[in-house]
Design a protein around this motif. Structure first.
Motif, PDB file in Angstrom:
ATOM      1  N   ILE A 184     -13.006 -15.392  -1.483  1.00 34.11           N
ATOM      2  CA  ILE A 184     -13.221 -14.643  -0.236  1.00 34.11           C
ATOM      3  C   ILE A 184     -12.160 -14.999   0.795  1.00 34.11           C
ATOM      4  O   ILE A 184     -11.627 -14.121   1.495  1.00 34.11           O
ATOM      5  CB  ILE A 184     -14.632 -14.926   0.314  1.00 34.11           C
ATOM      6  CG1 ILE A 184     -15.688 -14.490  -0.706  1.00 34.11           C
ATOM      7  CG2 ILE A 184     -14.841 -14.191   1.636  1.00 34.11           C
ATOM      8  CD1 ILE A 184     -17.109 -14.842  -0.294  1.00 34.11           C
ATOM      9  N   GLY A 185     -11.824 -16.288   0.904  1.00 36.03           N
ATOM     10  CA  GLY A 185     -10.816 -16.706   1.871  1.00 36.03           C
ATOM     11  C   GLY A 185      -9.448 -16.135   1.570  1.00 36.03           C
ATOM     12  O   GLY A 185      -8.720 -15.741   2.485  1.00 36.03           O
ATOM     13  N   ALA A 186      -9.079 -16.071   0.302  1.00 34.17           N
ATOM     14  CA  ALA A 186      -7.768 -15.521  -0.057  1.00 34.17           C
ATOM     15  C   ALA A 186      -7.702 -14.021   0.239  1.00 34.17           C
ATOM     16  O   ALA A 186      -6.705 -13.530   0.780  1.00 34.17           O
ATOM     17  CB  ALA A 186      -7.492 -15.784  -1.536  1.00 34.17           C
ATOM     18  N   GLY A 210       4.488   1.695  -6.692  1.00 30.01           N
ATOM     19  CA  GLY A 210       3.184   2.311  -6.888  1.00 30.01           C
ATOM     20  C   GLY A 210       2.019   1.352  -6.962  1.00 30.01           C
ATOM     21  O   GLY A 210       0.901   1.769  -7.296  1.00 30.01           O
ATOM     22  N   ALA A 211       2.248   0.084  -6.643  1.00 33.02           N
ATOM     23  CA  ALA A 211       1.158  -0.896  -6.700  1.00 33.02           C
ATOM     24  C   ALA A 211       0.262  -0.746  -5.480  1.00 33.02           C
ATOM     25  O   ALA A 211       0.744  -0.608  -4.352  1.00 33.02           O
ATOM     26  CB  ALA A 211       1.722  -2.310  -6.771  1.00 33.02           C
ATOM     27  N   GLY A 212      -1.040  -0.791  -5.699  1.00 34.51           N
ATOM     28  CA  GLY A 212      -1.989  -0.765  -4.602  1.00 34.51           C
ATOM     29  C   GLY A 212      -2.157  -2.144  -3.994  1.00 34.51           C
ATOM     30  O   GLY A 212      -1.591  -3.136  -4.465  1.00 34.51           O
ATOM     31  N   GLU A 213      -2.966  -2.220  -2.938  1.00 33.51           N
ATOM     32  CA  GLU A 213      -3.134  -3.491  -2.239  1.00 33.51           C
ATOM     33  C   GLU A 213      -3.797  -4.541  -3.138  1.00 33.51           C
ATOM     34  O   GLU A 213      -3.417  -5.708  -3.104  1.00 33.51           O
ATOM     35  CB  GLU A 213      -3.961  -3.282  -0.968  1.00 33.51           C
ATOM     36  CG  GLU A 213      -3.315  -2.368   0.047  1.00 33.51           C
ATOM     37  CD  GLU A 213      -1.990  -2.911   0.560  1.00 33.51           C
ATOM     38  OE1 GLU A 213      -1.784  -4.146   0.506  1.00 33.51           O
ATOM     39  OE2 GLU A 213      -1.149  -2.098   1.002  1.00 33.51           O
ATOM     40  N   LEU A 214      -4.762  -4.118  -3.941  1.00 31.36           N
ATOM     41  CA  LEU A 214      -5.441  -5.072  -4.809  1.00 31.36           C
ATOM     42  C   LEU A 214      -4.493  -5.619  -5.868  1.00 31.36           C
ATOM     43  O   LEU A 214      -4.505  -6.818  -6.168  1.00 31.36           O
ATOM     44  CB  LEU A 214      -6.653  -4.405  -5.475  1.00 31.36           C
ATOM     45  CG  LEU A 214      -7.542  -5.327  -6.314  1.00 31.36           C
ATOM     46  CD1 LEU A 214      -8.098  -6.462  -5.450  1.00 31.36           C
ATOM     47  CD2 LEU A 214      -8.671  -4.541  -6.956  1.00 31.36           C
ATOM     48  N   PHE A 219      -2.099  -7.998  -4.237  1.00 33.33           N
ATOM     49  CA  PHE A 219      -2.769  -9.271  -3.973  1.00 33.33           C
ATOM     50  C   PHE A 219      -2.846 -10.124  -5.242  1.00 33.33           C
ATOM     51  O   PHE A 219      -2.583 -11.331  -5.207  1.00 33.33           O
ATOM     52  CB  PHE A 219      -4.173  -9.002  -3.431  1.00 33.33           C
ATOM     53  CG  PHE A 219      -5.024 -10.225  -3.305  1.00 33.33           C
ATOM     54  CD1 PHE A 219      -4.823 -11.123  -2.269  1.00 33.33           C
ATOM     55  CD2 PHE A 219      -6.035 -10.477  -4.230  1.00 33.33           C
ATOM     56  CE1 PHE A 219      -5.617 -12.260  -2.154  1.00 33.33           C
ATOM     57  CE2 PHE A 219      -6.827 -11.599  -4.116  1.00 33.33           C
ATOM     58  CZ  PHE A 219      -6.610 -12.501  -3.085  1.00 33.33           C
ATOM     59  N   ALA A 220      -3.187  -9.502  -6.374  1.00 30.51           N
ATOM     60  CA  ALA A 220      -3.384 -10.259  -7.608  1.00 30.51           C
ATOM     61  C   ALA A 220      -2.070 -10.650  -8.272  1.00 30.51           C
ATOM     62  O   ALA A 220      -1.970 -11.740  -8.847  1.00 30.51           O
ATOM     63  CB  ALA A 220      -4.234  -9.441  -8.584  1.00 30.51           C
ATOM     64  N   PRO A 278      -0.030 -15.538  -6.960  1.00 25.79           N
ATOM     65  CA  PRO A 278       0.905 -16.491  -7.590  1.00 25.79           C
ATOM     66  C   PRO A 278       1.774 -17.236  -6.581  1.00 25.79           C
ATOM     67  O   PRO A 278       2.009 -18.441  -6.735  1.00 25.79           O
ATOM     68  CB  PRO A 278       1.757 -15.592  -8.495  1.00 25.79           C
ATOM     69  CG  PRO A 278       0.883 -14.422  -8.803  1.00 25.79           C
ATOM     70  CD  PRO A 278       0.107 -14.184  -7.540  1.00 25.79           C
ATOM     71  N   LEU A 279       2.255 -16.543  -5.547  1.00 23.28           N
ATOM     72  CA  LEU A 279       3.078 -17.215  -4.544  1.00 23.28           C
ATOM     73  C   LEU A 279       2.252 -18.180  -3.693  1.00 23.28           C
ATOM     74  O   LEU A 279       2.782 -19.171  -3.184  1.00 23.28           O
ATOM     75  CB  LEU A 279       3.752 -16.181  -3.640  1.00 23.28           C
ATOM     76  CG  LEU A 279       4.824 -15.314  -4.303  1.00 23.28           C
ATOM     77  CD1 LEU A 279       5.350 -14.278  -3.322  1.00 23.28           C
ATOM     78  CD2 LEU A 279       5.968 -16.175  -4.826  1.00 23.28           C
TER      79      LEU A 279
END
Length: 293
Positions: free
Chosen positions: A106-108, A195-199, A202-203, A208-209
């Motif tokens: 949740i925090g991330a 074309g990557a969405g926000e989800l 994020f993943a 990873p960073l």
């Protein structure tokens, strides 16, 4: 002045180099002695957990250096046969692991939203979040107790998990938001162009960073929840009490079960230490992240 007359810069003399080495050695020796001094209680607890009840009651733990035959694993055998302690140890795991996972997930996600997503009232919500960092746990004990009684979860593992998660999220969001904000915008823009969405961003990019910061948060959260006793004393009953509460209850019979207390206390300390050393490299990377550009 000719080239041959040009003064040459001499390096440090032998005396200077010797003083520098001596100074460095003195610093290392001082740090080593300080570390050993801070480890004395831990070493004493470990040795006490490996001595019999009679030896613990009649002499100090340092006697083992002159009589190593005192060392035995009998205390840990008795500890694993104590149903109260083993059940409390299981409760500690069932509380700490879900809280750590929930706070990280949740925090991330909330930290990413505060760092890179535009939505109404974002800055005001973040200021409110910062304000929650200074709210002490004691302020919420009575209101949350009444709320738990209304929903029928008072005294359960779920109630302890929800309380720890709620109070762990403000710091987690604050920490991860500041870390995620340092990610170059170009990386996210490139992902959006592909074309990557926000989800997916994020993943595949942010998580990873943000690994070092997430690992640091996991260590902090695990240690806070594992070592907590106040929340468990109030919101957990005898069937959901963690190891800290079980050991506290054992102290009422200190003279009769000192062997269980010593081995149980060391076990309670050894598990978070193992977690810390397992993620030590990520922890150091998370602490020093952003220090050097």
């Amino acid at each position: 002045m000719t080239a041959t007359d040009t003064p040459t810069r001499r390096g440090p003399g032998a005396a200077t180099r010797l003083a520098a080495r001596a100074g460095g050695g003195a610093v290392r020796l001082g740090l080593l002695l300080t570390a050993l001094f801070w480890l004395v209680p831990t070493i004493g607890l470990l040795i006490s957990s490996l001595r019999g009840p009679a030896d613990i009651s009649t002499s100090g733990w340092w006697r083992v250096f002159t009589d190593p035959a005192q060392l035995t694993l009998h205390n840990y055998t008795e500890l694993m046969g104590n149903g109260t302690i083993t059940h409390a140890l299981l409760n500690s795991v069932l509380i700490t692991v879900p809280v750590t996972v929930l706070v990280i997930v949740i925090g991330a996600m909330a930290g990413y939203a505060f760092a890179w997503l535009e939505f109404p009232g974002r800055d005001w919500l973040f200021l409110l979040l910062i304000g929650l960092l200074v709210v002490p746990i004691q302020v919420a004990l009575i209101p949350v107790t009444k709320l738990y009684a209304t929903f029928g979860i008072f005294g359960s593992l779920l109630g302890v998990i929800l309380f720890h998660t709620a109070f762990g999220l403000p710091f987690a969001i604050f920490l991860l938001r500041n870390f995620f904000a340092e990610i170059p915008r170009e990386l996210l823009e490139a992902g959006r162009l592909d074309g990557a969405g926000e989800l997916r961003l994020f993943a595949r990019v942010v998580v990873p960073l943000g690994g070092p910061a997430i690992a640091s948060l996991a260590i902090f959260q695990f240690l806070w929840v594992w070592n907590d006793m106040l929340v468990a004393l109030i919101f957990a009953n005898s069937g959901s009490a963690p190891l800290t509460v079980a050991l506290q209850e054992q102290t009422r019979q200190f003279g009769d079960n000192i062997d269980v207390l010593s081995s149980g206390a060391f076990l309670s300390m050894a598990i978070p230490l193992a977690v810390f050393f397992a993620f030590q490299r990520q922890f150091v990377s998370g602490i020093t992240a952003g220090a050097v550009k």
